[in-house]
Design an enzyme around this catalytic site. Structure first.
Site, PDB file in Angstrom:
ATOM      1  N   GLY A 179      42.343  36.092  46.929  1.00  0.00           N
ATOM      2  CA  GLY A 179      41.441  37.269  47.250  1.00  0.00           C
ATOM      3  C   GLY A 179      40.540  37.472  46.115  1.00  0.00           C
ATOM      4  CB  CYS A 182      43.593  38.056  44.016  1.00  0.00           C
ATOM      5  SG  CYS A 182      45.009  37.096  43.452  1.00  0.00           S
ATOM      6  CB  THR A 184      48.099  35.966  41.872  1.00  0.00           C
ATOM      7  OG1 THR A 184      48.176  37.414  42.382  1.00  0.00           O
ATOM      8  CG2 THR A 184      49.227  35.298  42.031  1.00  0.00           C
ATOM      9  N   GLY A 217      40.169  35.398  50.574  1.00  0.00           N
ATOM     10  CA  GLY A 217      39.228  34.414  50.265  1.00  0.00           C
ATOM     11  C   GLY A 217      38.005  33.832  50.992  1.00  0.00           C
ATOM     12  CB  SER A 267      48.565  43.637  41.944  1.00  0.00           C
ATOM     13  OG  SER A 267      48.928  43.630  43.120  1.00  0.00           O
ATOM     14  CE1 TYR A 282      58.522  45.092  36.204  1.00  0.00           C
ATOM     15  CE2 TYR A 282      58.702  46.901  35.285  1.00  0.00           C
ATOM     16  CZ  TYR A 282      58.542  46.439  36.539  1.00  0.00           C
ATOM     17  OH  TYR A 282      58.169  46.985  37.521  1.00  0.00           O
ATOM     18  CD  GLU A 286      50.232  38.676  39.287  1.00  0.00           C
ATOM     19  OE1 GLU A 286      50.480  38.491  40.497  1.00  0.00           O
ATOM     20  OE2 GLU A 286      51.515  38.444  38.727  1.00  0.00           O
ATOM     21  CB  SER A 311      25.870  31.323  65.086  1.00  0.00           C
ATOM     22  OG  SER A 311      25.160  30.250  65.070  1.00  0.00           O
TER      23      SER A 311
HETATM   24  P1  5GP Z   1      39.439  39.238  50.113  1.00  0.00           P
HETATM   25  O1  5GP Z   1      39.195  39.303  51.556  1.00  0.00           O
HETATM   26  O2  5GP Z   1      38.906  40.454  48.979  1.00  0.00           O
HETATM   27  O3  5GP Z   1      39.061  37.925  49.386  1.00  0.00           O
HETATM   28  O4  5GP Z   1      40.962  39.410  49.866  1.00  0.00           O
HETATM   29  C1  5GP Z   1      41.624  40.463  50.071  1.00  0.00           C
HETATM   30  C2  5GP Z   1      43.282  40.367  50.090  1.00  0.00           C
HETATM   31  O5  5GP Z   1      43.552  40.144  48.613  1.00  0.00           O
HETATM   32  C3  5GP Z   1      44.298  41.373  50.495  1.00  0.00           C
HETATM   33  O6  5GP Z   1      44.356  41.405  51.947  1.00  0.00           O
HETATM   34  C4  5GP Z   1      45.383  41.106  49.952  1.00  0.00           C
HETATM   35  O7  5GP Z   1      46.220  40.187  50.363  1.00  0.00           O
HETATM   36  C5  5GP Z   1      44.941  40.441  48.468  1.00  0.00           C
HETATM   37  N1  5GP Z   1      44.758  41.657  47.261  1.00  0.00           N
HETATM   38  C6  5GP Z   1      44.377  42.771  47.384  1.00  0.00           C
HETATM   39  N2  5GP Z   1      44.593  43.326  46.054  1.00  0.00           N
HETATM   40  C7  5GP Z   1      45.048  42.364  45.357  1.00  0.00           C
HETATM   41  C8  5GP Z   1      45.600  42.456  43.947  1.00  0.00           C
HETATM   42  O8  5GP Z   1      45.461  43.502  43.174  1.00  0.00           O
HETATM   43  N3  5GP Z   1      46.021  41.296  43.472  1.00  0.00           N
HETATM   44  C9  5GP Z   1      46.231  40.036  44.370  1.00  0.00           C
HETATM   45  N4  5GP Z   1      46.883  39.161  43.909  1.00  0.00           N
HETATM   46  N5  5GP Z   1      45.779  40.106  45.652  1.00  0.00           N
HETATM   47  C10 5GP Z   1      45.424  41.068  46.203  1.00  0.00           C
END
Ligand code: 5GP
Length: 350
Positions: A179, A182, A184, A217, A267, A282, A286, A311
């Site tokens: 993401g 994200c 993580t 992604g 997150s 703890y 992310e 397209s």
């Molecule tokens: P994007 O389209 O922006 O690349 O990805 C969206 C996705 O990122 C969301 O549907 C969700 O699965 C993931 N996501 C959203 N918020 C967070 C976050 O705070 N941490 C992580 N690891 N993933 C997130």
């Protein structure tokens, strides 16, 4: 310790090879697809792209725009059951509830469904879909709501996709770490390149008659086409839909007059402060909090995404989105986009 030797791929590592085609124009391409789901046996038709259930994008105003385009919105989980009154009967087919896996979440979900039985989707969403507790929650939800289209995630490997489908999920959400907001992978070192995750998970799901969502992604319309080409049944977008009028949050202005909106991960510290009184001792956050240049009305971006996808279909001779995976050959590349003038681009003022 073990090392898997084959290199896994991301959207940026491939391009789609063009193929001879009889299509005259992209206007001939149909993006609408019809699915019958494995466990609930319900049928759904629409354009299988969905807004992520994040505070900023999983909103009722986003749903209003997307549903007009037959696209879906997974409403962010912190919305009260009463707020679903904003969903008109026409929108209901294109809206999903979302829920976490606590007892309180389950209670809220029951109230949501009681209030709006015409909303057919339930999305059970956790950052790490590998826990036994999560699988048990999927089983419990399936038992309580036998006729709902159940989405569960997130995972990135075939064996877990199978387990979730056999536990009652109709659609498995795929993506750990790709993401736009994200962190993580940075915080944990865990993840899976999204294109390979989609290829492998789609194979497992389809073998059982299940479906998958590629979640996270996608940065440009071409990535959406690659996700569908790789076998995704749905594609979920956060960042690509963020920064618009319909997204939650105010439009802010820099000293130099540039307008922006805030976009944050669910997150991130921003979200944890809002809902859990801060980042617990703890754990670490992310997710990021970022400024997105203000992008005006969402419909313009939707047009660009759907235009790009039509397209892509034309380039490979797919008259319908349904044919795209069959007609996709990926070529591995070392460079896909020429960025020489990206800093010099003239933006239309909003
Ligand atoms: P994007 O389209 O922006 O690349 O990805 C969206 C996705 O990122 C969301 O549907 C969700 O699965 C993931 N996501 C959203 N918020 C967070 C976050 O705070 N941490 C992580 N690891 N993933 C997130």
């Amino acid at each position: 310790m073990r090392i898997e030797q084959d290199v896994k791929l991301d959207f940026k590592d491939v391009l789609i090879r063009p193929k001879r085609s009889t299509l005259k124009s992209r206007s001939e391409v149909t993006l609408k697809k019809t699915y019958t789901f494995r466990n609930c046996k319900k049928t759904w038709s629409g354009v299988p792209i969905m807004a992520a259930n994040m505070d900023t994008t999983g909103t009722f105003t986003v749903a209003e725009v997307l549903s007009k385009n037959l696209m879906m919105t997974v409403i962010a989980k912190h919305n009260e059951p009463e707020s679903f009154d904003a969903v008109t009967p026409e929108m209901a087919q294109y809206v999903s509830f979302s829920t976490g896996t606590s007892d309180k979440d389950f209670e809220r979900l029951q109230k949501c469904v009681e209030r709006r039985p015409d909303i057919p989707f339930i999305c059970i969403d956790v950052a790490n879909g590998y826990s036994e507790h999560f699988v048990e929650f999927v089983k419990k939800t399936r038992k309580r709501f036998p006729d709902h289209i159940l989405i569960a995630g997130n995972v990135v490997t075939g064996e877990m996709v199978e387990e979730l489908i056999l536990s009652g999920a109709d659609i498995v959400k795929v993506g750990i770490g790709p993401g736009s907001v994200c962190t993580t992978r940075k915080q944990t070192g865990v993840g899976y390149p999204q294109l390979s995750a989609v290829i492998e998970c789609a194979d497992s799901a389809h073998g059982l008659g299940g479906h998958i969502i590629s979640d996270g992604g996608c940065t440009v319309p071409g990535d959406v086409a690659k996700a569908f080409g790789a076998g995704a049944d749905f594609v979920m977008l956060g960042g690509m839909l963020a920064g618009h009028d319909e997204c939650a949050g105010d439009v802010m202005e820099e000293d130099n007059g540039e307008k922006y909106k805030i976009f944050y991960g669910m997150s991130s510290e921003t979200a944890m402060r809002k809902y859990s009184g801060g980042v617990a001792e703890y754990r670490s956050s992310e997710g990021k909090t970022v400024k997105i240049p203000y992008r005006g009305p969402l419909q313009e971006t939707v047009k660009s995404i759907l235009g790009g996808l039509r397209s892509s279909c034309t380039y490979v001779g797919a008259a319908q989105l349904k044919e795209l995976p069959k007609r996709t050959t990926f070529i591995k590349v070392t460079q896909q986009i020429n960025n020489i003038y990206s800093a010099n681009e003239i933006k239309t003022p909003k």
